[in-house]
Design an enzyme around this catalytic site. Structure first.
Site, PDB file in Angstrom:
ATOM      1  N   GLY A 187       0.853  -1.119   0.042  1.00  0.00           N
ATOM      2  CA  GLY A 187       0.050  -0.113  -0.023  1.00  0.00           C
ATOM      3  C   GLY A 187       0.890   1.100  -0.101  1.00  0.00           C
ATOM      4  O   GLY A 187       1.935   1.193   0.362  1.00  0.00           O
ATOM      5  N   VAL A 232       0.630   3.894   1.856  1.00  0.00           N
ATOM      6  CA  VAL A 232       0.835   4.697   2.939  1.00  0.00           C
ATOM      7  C   VAL A 232       1.660   3.608   3.948  1.00  0.00           C
ATOM      8  O   VAL A 232       1.374   3.721   5.167  1.00  0.00           O
ATOM      9  CB  VAL A 232      -0.106   5.403   3.722  1.00  0.00           C
ATOM     10  CG1 VAL A 232      -0.446   6.660   3.106  1.00  0.00           C
ATOM     11  CG2 VAL A 232      -1.473   4.549   3.890  1.00  0.00           C
ATOM     12  N   CYS A 233       1.795   2.484   3.465  1.00  0.00           N
ATOM     13  CA  CYS A 233       2.474   1.264   4.229  1.00  0.00           C
ATOM     14  C   CYS A 233       3.919   1.023   3.981  1.00  0.00           C
ATOM     15  O   CYS A 233       4.506   1.366   2.843  1.00  0.00           O
ATOM     16  CB  CYS A 233       1.887   0.041   3.844  1.00  0.00           C
ATOM     17  SG  CYS A 233       2.375  -1.435   4.862  1.00  0.00           S
ATOM     18  N   ILE A 234       4.896   0.986   5.272  1.00  0.00           N
ATOM     19  CA  ILE A 234       6.193   0.945   4.870  1.00  0.00           C
ATOM     20  C   ILE A 234       6.983  -0.189   5.582  1.00  0.00           C
ATOM     21  O   ILE A 234       7.769  -0.271   5.968  1.00  0.00           O
ATOM     22  CB  ILE A 234       6.900   2.108   5.810  1.00  0.00           C
ATOM     23  CG1 ILE A 234       6.331   2.499   7.165  1.00  0.00           C
ATOM     24  CG2 ILE A 234       6.436   3.734   4.911  1.00  0.00           C
ATOM     25  CD1 ILE A 234       7.138   3.711   7.989  1.00  0.00           C
ATOM     26  N   LYS A 275       7.477  -2.684   3.852  1.00  0.00           N
ATOM     27  CA  LYS A 275       8.735  -3.477   3.170  1.00  0.00           C
ATOM     28  C   LYS A 275      10.123  -2.615   3.652  1.00  0.00           C
ATOM     29  O   LYS A 275      11.258  -3.184   3.514  1.00  0.00           O
ATOM     30  CB  LYS A 275       8.341  -3.073   1.785  1.00  0.00           C
ATOM     31  CG  LYS A 275       7.925  -1.724   1.258  1.00  0.00           C
ATOM     32  CD  LYS A 275       7.153  -1.718  -0.123  1.00  0.00           C
ATOM     33  CE  LYS A 275       6.547  -0.372  -0.428  1.00  0.00           C
ATOM     34  NZ  LYS A 275       5.354  -0.127   0.300  1.00  0.00           N
TER      35      LYS A 275
END
Length: 327
Positions: free
Chosen positions: A172, A174-176, A178
């Site tokens: 996504g 706004v997903c960090i 990773k």
């Protein structure tokens, strides 16, 4: 896992068109015995969905999943939706109090049509236990479990009793995850979806990494029954995020469910906040998505969504936008 790919690396190949107009194409999908206008669901995030928008979506024939960040409001929400003759679709976590919540619903005969078990790393004993608990106490609720990124996870959650699995670890906007952990399906979400769908015997919800409407069609081609979308749904008039002005432009906040803005603390942060341009009414976006998907079905040579599942495709590494900026 060699030769992985993501949305922008794939082009679907057209088949002979059999309709006079794209308006003849039917984008509807059935999940859990209910039919919805689109194979699309806004992400169950606090800046994407709230009670008001959930109701509006349900009234207009769209699927929704209410977020789990105001747990105390869920009982009233289910009663309210059922009182309006609408489906109730809620999210739960896996903490201890959630077990009592499920038992309370069963005891008061409040049965939501859909329950989504929503945690970042869904391939876990905690999720398996929660699936079993829900199925024991609320056998008629359709259980969506996630999030996962491997065929083993899909098999295990299905075997535990999940009616659908949600695929996507950290792709996504706004997903960090990773970046913070080194793990996830970011950059190869579409290949992960395909890999998981081959193992699945029940519906799969693709979650994350959708940046264009064409990505919805690509998700369907690679096995998704439903596509969860965050950033494309952020920033609308009806979105719960705050509207502010930055340099004379109206923008809305959009943040990840594991961000400090969500949690209220900086602990195990795997999400970030961004501001997205104010996009007007969500109704217009849903209509445009439907029209684009109708076009996709006509290019696939059919009249229904399933036609997209059978088309050929090519892998074109990072070239399909020819330098065009679409997002």
């Amino acid at each position: 896992m060699d030769n992985v790919f993501d949305y922008e690396d794939i082009q679907l190949i057209p088949a002979k068109c059999i309709v006079e107009s794209r308006s003849e194409c039917d984008t509807s999908v059935t999940l859990g015995g209910h039919t919805f206008k689109l194979p699309v669901v806004p992400a169950n995030m606090q800046t994407i969905i709230d009670e008001t928008l959930a109701k509006k979506l349900a009234e207009n024939g769209y699927f929704y999943i209410m977020h789990r960040f105001q747990p105390e409001a869920r009982v009233n929400f289910i009663q309210d939706m059922h009182g309006s003759g609408l489906i109730a679709s809620i999210s739960v976590g896996v903490k201890e109090e959630e077990y009592a919540f499920i038992e309370e619903l069963a005891a008061t005969n409040l049965v939501p049509e859909f329950i989504t078990i929503d945690i970042a790393h869904g391939h876990s004993n905690a999720v398996i236990r929660m699936i079993q608990h829900i199925k024991k106490h609320l056998p008629n609720s359709f259980v969506i479990a996630g999030n996962v990124g491997t065929p083993e996870a899909v098999r295990e959650l299905e075997n535990a009793g999940a009616d659908a699995t949600k695929v996507g670890i950290g792709p996504g906007k706004v997903c960090i995850t990773k970046i913070k952990t080194g793990f996830g399906t970011g950059g190869w979400q579409l290949a992960a979806l395909r890999w998981c769908a081959k193992a699945a015997t029940k519906p799969i919800i693709a979650d994350g990494g959708i940046r264009t409407h064409g990505d919805i069609a690509k998700s369907v081609r690679f096995g998704a029954s439903m596509v969860m979308i965050g950033s494309l749904f952020a920033g609308h008039e009806e979105s719960p995020g705050q509207t502010i002005e930055v340099e004379g432009k109206k923008v809305k906040e959009y943040f990840g469910s594991a961000s400090e803005f969500q949690k209220g603390e900086r602990k195990n942060v795997e999400g970030k906040k961004m501001f997205v341009e104010h996009k007007g009414s969500i109704k217009d976006t849903l209509i445009e998505m439907q029209q684009d998907l109708q076009s996709s079905i006509s290019y696939a040579g059919g009249t229904k969504l399933d036609a997209i599942r059978n088309v050929d495709y090519v892998i074109v590494k990072n070239s399909i936008f020819n330098g065009d900026k679409v997002y």
